[in-house]
Design a protein around this motif. Structure first.
Motif, PDB file in Angstrom:
ATOM      1  N   HIS A  53     -98.745  38.117 -14.769  1.00  0.00           N
ATOM      2  CA  HIS A  53     -98.875  38.384 -13.334  1.00  0.00           C
ATOM      3  C   HIS A  53     -97.610  39.002 -12.753  1.00  0.00           C
TER       4      HIS A  53
ATOM      5  N   SER B 216     -98.794  40.758  -9.523  1.00  0.00           N
ATOM      6  CA  SER B 216     -99.492  40.001  -8.480  1.00  0.00           C
ATOM      7  C   SER B 216     -99.009  38.555  -8.409  1.00  0.00           C
TER       8      SER B 216
ATOM      9  N   PRO C 266     -97.998  37.380  -3.973  1.00  0.00           N
ATOM     10  CA  PRO C 266     -98.723  38.075  -2.905  1.00  0.00           C
ATOM     11  C   PRO C 266     -98.143  37.712  -1.543  1.00  0.00           C
TER      12      PRO C 266
END
Length: 565
Positions: A503, A509, A512
């Protein structure tokens, strides 16, 4: 308007009446009718004597500088919200970013994030969205006469009530904004990295630090000698945990320096406030699991004092709120992550025994036991006043295992034997562990979050308790159970590490936008409309139920009357 000449010299008489509209168009028309150097005689309406007052006309110019964040952003959202509400009729969540949300200037977009900046960092900026005046005290220069300025002040107030987080957010960690809620920052833009860096990142340190302790126990425990674990694994994990802790601490310190208002909001968050215990628990994990080649027989007591002091101060604040019965009472804010505030006592007791302060360890163990019983009963009962416990089952429920396991290990560290008290807490943890394992399907379908790291160390503590039990009760079952729990916890930590790297570097990501810290203080119009719809539907349901019961009671009364006849 009546105008009559009163002398050979031409004069203008103006009757003054209350003005019902203060639109700018009427003011412009009045200015066009009058010349710049005309002399106007004003006569009060209803004055029979016609007294005249000769006044030199003064043109008043009203001008006000409205900050971009608190003025244009809020006005633009209100207008858009009304248009969208009239056209679609649905109350949807909006971003109060205004121009920034629609692709405005870069400098304007940067201004929206100033509301979370440290006040000393922004200096004397007057367009900061965070108010510097006292609550309920109007500002004569910026608030009076400006519609919506008070609403903007309330929306960005830092002391958001605990109930507001439950109403505006959803999800196991209360990190997802409901569809009909507004937020203060633009949703479709990438926020600064420090604003997206949550306090839950310290959970990575908890997971790796506890793994260092586990592999150190596997390499040194006589009951696990058949595994033949190298002490170098403990050394590698300890160094990795130390590097991660230093990196996360530096990043979060920078966040405290530049975005301290965001730290305040995280502290008021009913779930994330418990993660403020995580940095100090992680430090104590590293002190407990230091490699034997580097560690003396007894650590210096100053290490224990440095790490337990912040934990004790936070406990005085959090436990005081539980006890006082205010808006943040225990039945209101209790959630599985609250175990972090209790685990700190037992980990501190283990470290106190390691430095040679047994009485201090007993003191912390007693505090942890008292509050663990209150928290355990509150979470098990699920009181009607408690809205913090989410409906979705999630890895957060593994926090139930951490506290009894840590209590068992702490008792063994203080008194030097795995007696009935240690075994009682160990069996409680083992039962809770089994009750979660058989419900493995409940942990599927959730979005990955960095906070999941905090839910890996409870399994590690259960493995450590199993190793201590295997040392006291030497049999095939106890050794096999300890080895199975250890391998399972290590596999989960390895999976979490791979997922975090993917991630972070492949999908990008991992961090976020942290929407949970950008909610408004008051409920939005969409939330109010949602509540009205719920109340209306409930009212209709109650009416139908009442009508059905009334008809049934009428039929039963008629039947009783006929049977009597």
């Amino acid at each position: 308007m009546a105008s009559t000449p009163s002398s050979p010299k031409e004069h203008h008489f103006v009757d003054i009446h209350p003005v019902l509209s203060d639109d700018n168009d009427n003011l412009n028309r009045l200015r066009d009718r009058q010349s710049s150097d005309a002399t106007v005689n004003f006569r009060a309406a209803g004055d029979g004597k016609g007294r005249e007052r000769r006044l030199q006309r003064n043109v008043w110019t009203f001008s006000r500088q409205i900050p971009l964040e608190s003025g244009i952003g809020v006005f633009d959202v209100e207008n858009k919200g009304s248009v969208e509400g009239e056209s679609s009729g649905n109350a949807k969540g909006k971003s109060l970013g205004g121009v920034g949300a629609t692709g405005g200037d870069a400098d304007h977009r940067k201004g929206y994030f100033d509301m979370f900046r440290t006040k000393s960092a922004i200096g004397a900026k007057q367009n900061s969205l965070m108010p510097s005046w006292k609550e309920n005290e109007p500002d004569p220069d910026n608030a009076e006469g400006v519609p919506g300025s008070a609403g903007a002040d309330d929306r960005v107030n830092k002391s958001v009530p605990a109930g507001r987080y439950f109403a505006a957010l959803r999800g196991p960690e209360l990190d997802q904004v409901r569809e009909y809620e507004d937020i203060l920052l633009p949703k479709d833009e990438v926020w600064p990295f420090l604003l997206r860096f949550p306090v839950g990142c310290f959970g990575i340190c908890l997971g790796l630090g506890s793994q260092a302790i586990l592999w150190g126990a596997l390499s040194s425990s006589p009951a696990m000698a058949f595994v033949r674990v190298s002490p170098n694994i403990n050394l590698a994990l300890w160094l990795l945990a130390l590097a991660i802790l230093v990196s996360v601490s530096v990043a979060y310190t920078l966040k405290c320096v530049f975005y301290f208002e965001a730290i305040r909001r995280e502290y008021f968050h009913p779930v994330r406030v418990n993660f403020f215990f995580a940095p100090w628990i992680a430090c104590m994990f590293l002190a407990i699991g230091v490699p034997p080649r580097w560690a003396p027989r007894h650590l210096h007591p100053a290490i224990w004092c440095a790490f337990i002091a912040p934990v004790f101060i936070l406990e005085l604040k959090v436990y005081g709120q539980w006890l006082s019965g205010g808006k943040r009472r225990l039945c209101k804010v209790a959630n599985p992550s609250s175990h972090l505030s209790v685990v700190g006592n037992f980990v501190g007791a283990i470290l106190a025994a390691k430095v040679g302060w047994g009485e201090a360890g007993k003191f912390l163990w007693a505090i942890g036991l008292a509050h663990y019983l209150c928290l355990f009963v509150t979470l098990y009962q699920r009181l009607t006043t408690s809205q913090a416990l989410p409906k979705e089952l999630h890895p957060v429920y593994s926090m139930f295992i951490a506290t009894p396991s840590a209590a068992s290990i702490a008792w063994h560290a203080i008194y030097g034997e795995f007696d009935a008290v240690s075994r009682t807490f160990y069996f409680i943890a083992l039962f809770l562990y089994c009750s979660l394992v058989v419900r493995i399907n409940f942990f599927r379908g959730f979005k990955f979050s960095v906070a999941w790291w905090s839910y890996t160390f409870p399994m590690t503590t259960a493995s450590l308790a199993a190793i201590r039990y295997a040392e006291e009760v030497t049999c095939f079952f106890s050794k096999g159970l300890a080895l199975s729990l250890s391998l399972m916890s290590s596999a989960i930590v390895s999976l979490m590490l791979v997922s975090t790297l993917l991630h972070a570097f492949v999908w990008r990501s991992l961090f976020p936008n942290d929407l949970a810290i950008a909610i408004t203080k008051d409920r939005s119009d969409g939330a109010k409309a949602q509540d009205k719809e719920k109340k209306a539907s409930k009212k209709n349901y109650d009416l139908k139920r009442w009508a059905k019961q009334s008809s049934l009671s009428l039929v039963s009364s008629i039947r009783r009357g006929h049977s009597g006849d």
